[in-house]
Scaffold this active site. Structure first.
Site: not given
Ligand code: F6R
Length: 244
Positions: A67, A136, A138, A143
């Protein structure tokens, strides 16, 4: 889906780096999809070390970024581009043609989505998808409320993502939308690893593994994947009923 619990973030990351190593050894032309963020950073660093130590040939590997923040340029240290450049592309001197990231600066984001979908299709699908989980629930920027049937899409980011996402940026970033692979890609991936570490992820890990499958908590889709693994450290597993 299977649950795997490791003593700490380092052991977890080492196991994931080994997964990527064995993927490349068994299928040199594999398609690997990776999230960026805090969780997989150590995995990337350990993978780089292992590739160098073993002089593994990764020249046929195709890498796909999960993403990107819309309108955040690759030069911004909070972008997913920057993460991949810093953690994998530069340390391993991976040629640009092997790495496919969303161009979130494009004024034709729909085309970007279709380009990524076609690329995955034309390469025979994703062999290994490695994702994190947001506060959340995701996955990528899928989302709460997202359809499980989406391929790549552009999405308005949830309030939690907008707030938590600031942690990646040195100064306040204007975040609004994300561009992401969809949960249909996850369902179609041959193998999926969802990683989580630290006590702050304990609540979302429990919801992922032990509560109902619902698009209001996207990570719960992991329960439906026959070759899906939720890989967590002890702290992230601390609220689970089933700990083995
Ligand atoms: C980032 C992504 C997000 C993260 C998630 C957890 O490329 O796809 O979905 O994997 O927000 O983020 P961290 O690892 O920073 O806690």
């Amino acid at each position: 889906m299977q649950l795997k619990i490791y003593d700490d973030h380092h052991k977890l990351s080492d196991a994931v780096a080994d997964e990527i190593m064995s993927l490349v050894k068994t299928k040199p032309g594999a398609v690997l999809c990776l999230a960026s963020g805090e969780t997989p950073r150590l995995t990337c660093q350990l993978f780089v070390q292992k590739v160098k130590n073993e002089k593994l040939d990764i020249s046929q590997l195709t890498m796909i970024g999960l993403d990107e923040w819309v309108n955040i340029p690759p030069s911004n240290e909070g972008s997913c581009h920057y993460f991949f450049k810093n953690e994998l592309i530069n340390p391993l001197h991976i040629p640009e043609k092997q790495v496919h990231l969303f161009d979130a600066m494009s004024d034709k984001l729909e085309n970007e989505c279709r380009r990524m979908d076609a690329l995955i299709r034309n390469n025979g699908g994703i062999d290994l998808m490695i994702v994190g989980i947001g506060m959340n629930g995701h996955i990528g920027f899928n989302e709460p409320g997202v359809s499980f049937d989406n391929y790549s899409h552009v999405i308005d980011l949830d309030e939690t993502t907008l707030t938590v996402g600031q942690k990646y940026f040195k100064s306040k970033a204007t975040l609004q939308k994300g561009i992401t692979l969809g949960l249909k890609h996850l369902q179609e991936s041959k193998k999926v690893l969802l990683l989580a570490n630290g006590a702050k992820k304990a609540g979302v890990v429990t919801k992922t593994v032990e509560e109902e499958v619902t698009n209001t908590f996207p990570a719960s889709i992991m329960q439906t994947h026959a070759n899906g693994f939720v890989m967590v450290d002890r702290e992230a597993a601390s609220l689970l009923k089933q700990k083995n």
